[in-house]
Design a protein around this motif. Structure first.
Motif, short mmCIF file in Angstrom:
data_model
loop_
_atom_site.label_atom_id
_atom_site.label_comp_id
_atom_site.label_asym_id
_atom_site.label_seq_id
_atom_site.Cartn_x
_atom_site.Cartn_y
_atom_site.Cartn_z
N SER A 41 33.62 52.94 41.27
CA SER A 41 32.67 53.52 42.23
C SER A 41 31.30 52.85 42.15
O SER A 41 30.37 53.26 42.83
CB SER A 41 32.51 55.01 41.95
N GLY A 42 31.14 51.85 41.30
CA GLY A 42 29.85 51.17 41.19
C GLY A 42 29.59 50.77 39.75
O GLY A 42 30.44 50.97 38.87
N ALA A 43 28.41 50.22 39.52
CA ALA A 43 28.14 49.65 38.20
C ALA A 43 27.96 50.71 37.12
O ALA A 43 28.24 50.45 35.95
CB ALA A 43 26.94 48.73 38.26
N THR A 44 27.50 51.90 37.48
CA THR A 44 27.37 52.95 36.45
C THR A 44 28.75 53.23 35.87
O THR A 44 28.93 53.27 34.64
CB THR A 44 26.76 54.23 37.05
N VAL A 60 25.25 42.96 26.73
CA VAL A 60 23.93 42.45 27.10
C VAL A 60 23.95 42.12 28.59
O VAL A 60 24.82 41.37 29.06
CB VAL A 60 23.56 41.18 26.29
N MET A 61 22.98 42.66 29.32
CA MET A 61 22.93 42.45 30.78
C MET A 61 22.58 41.01 31.10
O MET A 61 21.93 40.32 30.30
CB MET A 61 21.90 43.41 31.41
N SER A 62 22.97 40.55 32.30
CA SER A 62 22.61 39.17 32.63
C SER A 62 21.23 39.10 33.26
O SER A 62 20.51 38.13 33.05
CB SER A 62 23.68 38.51 33.48
N THR A 72 28.96 42.08 29.95
CA THR A 72 27.66 41.91 30.57
C THR A 72 27.57 42.74 31.85
O THR A 72 28.50 42.74 32.67
CB THR A 72 27.32 40.42 30.82
N ASP A 73 26.46 43.46 31.97
CA ASP A 73 26.16 44.19 33.19
C ASP A 73 25.49 43.18 34.12
O ASP A 73 24.33 42.82 33.95
CB ASP A 73 25.22 45.36 32.85
N ALA A 74 26.28 42.71 35.11
CA ALA A 74 25.79 41.64 35.99
C ALA A 74 25.37 42.20 37.36
O ALA A 74 25.29 41.45 38.34
CB ALA A 74 26.86 40.57 36.16
N THR A 75 25.09 43.50 37.38
CA THR A 75 24.75 44.18 38.63
C THR A 75 23.70 43.45 39.45
O THR A 75 23.81 43.33 40.67
CB THR A 75 24.22 45.59 38.30
N GLN A 76 22.65 42.97 38.79
CA GLN A 76 21.53 42.38 39.52
C GLN A 76 21.70 40.88 39.77
O GLN A 76 21.00 40.32 40.60
CB GLN A 76 20.21 42.62 38.77
#
Ligand SMILES: Cc1ncc(COP(=O)(O)O)c(C=O)c1O
Length: 386
Positions: free
Chosen positions: A73-76, A148-150, A177-181
């Protein structure tokens, strides 16, 4: 001639749906409304083949195998599934993350801490960057995951994920990696960067809200316990009837982003630089937050001394931008990301985030810069030492 207002420069909070994405989605809300899990008729087959196509489009953008894409349902949800899913599969151990992650990662880690997992929250430097050596030092015999986020959602700072990814590989530790952004804005390659799990959302890349994906490496296989149990969809990693129109939108958004990535980088980057130059040329006591070059090309985050950001935003009704991050703006405390960089409460509280995107123009940027300069001047006149 002035551009049409309000002008939207908050593209890190969310982005408008690209018209081309919308057109691809619409038939799946009307004529092709089938359930992708229906095996007995053409409605189901049509939906299933659209989902398969989207899976390929998402996978192509990050050089992954389509079968390794799990729709969410999304990055969360993707972040929760990655962090808690690995932890629950292992049943115990140590996780490494860093202090400027999104709450979806940080709070997942905190929840695991309550269950007895050991978590290390690494600090960043004054530019917001994490030192890969700190990751190396923190890895212990029982470390199961590094997350670790990108790219950061407030300050746009890019983390050295390739180095961290290979470091994790060499120590036999999974890397999320949270690459949401950054997905769709910068080239990402799960193979070249040694990534095992990667979180994506559609609404930061000109797709719809409420749909995303988690890349889960299958070779070698990453063991994951589902967060949502049910009909066993998505190879039993995420049950629930698939959001077919949303998934079609995510797929198309990924395809489009891949096509325009290089030109958008230059065009939006130039707009961001133009905005920055005009603000810095016309205001004193303005400070850039985050690394000067290792950042998303559409991001500008500045602290403006003696100009309370909440008052500034109230005065700027014709410009849509944010103070700190939209995800935490319900809380009035200074941004934890800016505090982690060592900013004083005053500068952290007086920060504004501009997020430029695909649909912004030079005229808009000039207007935004002029209005910000005007309103900061007025605020400083009313309260010169606030
Ligand atoms: C870095 C990062 N991670 C996760 C999320 C959560 O994404 P979603 O809105 O798709 O749940 C966001 C959204 O603000 C984000 O910027």
């Amino acid at each position: 001639m002035s551009p049409q207002t309000p002008i939207y420069v908050d593209n890190h909070a969310t982005t408008p749906v690209d018209e081309r994405v919308l057109q691809d989605m619409l038939p799946f809300l009307t004529d092709h409304f089938g359930n992708a899990a229906s095996r007995t008729h053409s409605y189901g087959w049509k939906a299933e083949s659209a989902v398969d196509r989207a899976r390929e489009q998402v996978a192509d953008l990050i050089s992954a195998q389509p079968k390794d894409i799990v729709f969410t349902s999304g990055a969360t949800e993707s972040d929760n599934l990655a962090v808690k899913g690995v932890a629950n599969a292992r049943g115990g151990g140590h996780i490494i993350t860093q202090v400027t992650e999104h709450h979806a990662v940080l709070d997942s880690c905190r929840a695991l801490e309550q269950k007895g997992f050991r978590i290390t929250y690494l600090s960043v430097d004054s530019n917001g960057r994490l030192d890969p050596e700190a990751v190396e030092t923190a890895i212990a015999d029982d470390t199961i995951l590094v997350s670790v986020m990108s790219a950061n959602n407030e300050i746009g700072v890019l983390q050295p994920i390739e180095e961290i990814g290979w470091l994790c590989k060499s120590r036999n530790v999974l890397f999320h990696t949270d690459a949401t952004q950054s997905v769709g804005k910068l080239p990402l390659d799960v193979e070249a960067s040694g990534i095992d799990l990667l979180s994506i959302t559609a609404h930061k890349m000109y797709g719809p809200k409420g749909v995303g994906a988690l890349y889960v490496r299958s070779r070698p296989r990453v063991g994951l316990v589902a967060e949502i149990d049910g009909g066993g969809h998505e190879r039993s990693m995420r049950s629930g009837t698939l959001n077919v129109s949303g998934i079609v939108g995510l797929g198309r958004a990924c395809e489009l982003s891949g096509e325009v990535m290089a030109s958008e980088h230059t065009r939006v980057g130039d707009l961001r630089n133009r905005l920055k130059e005009q603000i810095f040329a016309n205001l004193d006591n303005v400070f850039l937050n985050g690394h000067p070059t290792e950042r998303l090309y559409g991001n500008l985050n500045v602290s403006i001394s003696n100009a309370d950001s909440e008052s500034l935003l109230m005065r700027l009704g014709d410009v849509a931008l944010s103070s700190g991050s939209a995800c935490t703006s319900a809380a009035l405390e200074p941004s934890y990301v800016l505090k982690a960089l060592g900013l004083s409460n005053h500068l952290a509280q007086n920060s504004v985030r501009f997020g430029l995107g695909r649909f912004n123009t030079e005229e808009e940027v000039d207007y935004v810069a002029r209005r910000v300069v005007e309103e900061v001047g007025r605020l400083r006149e009313i309260s010169p030492t606030s």
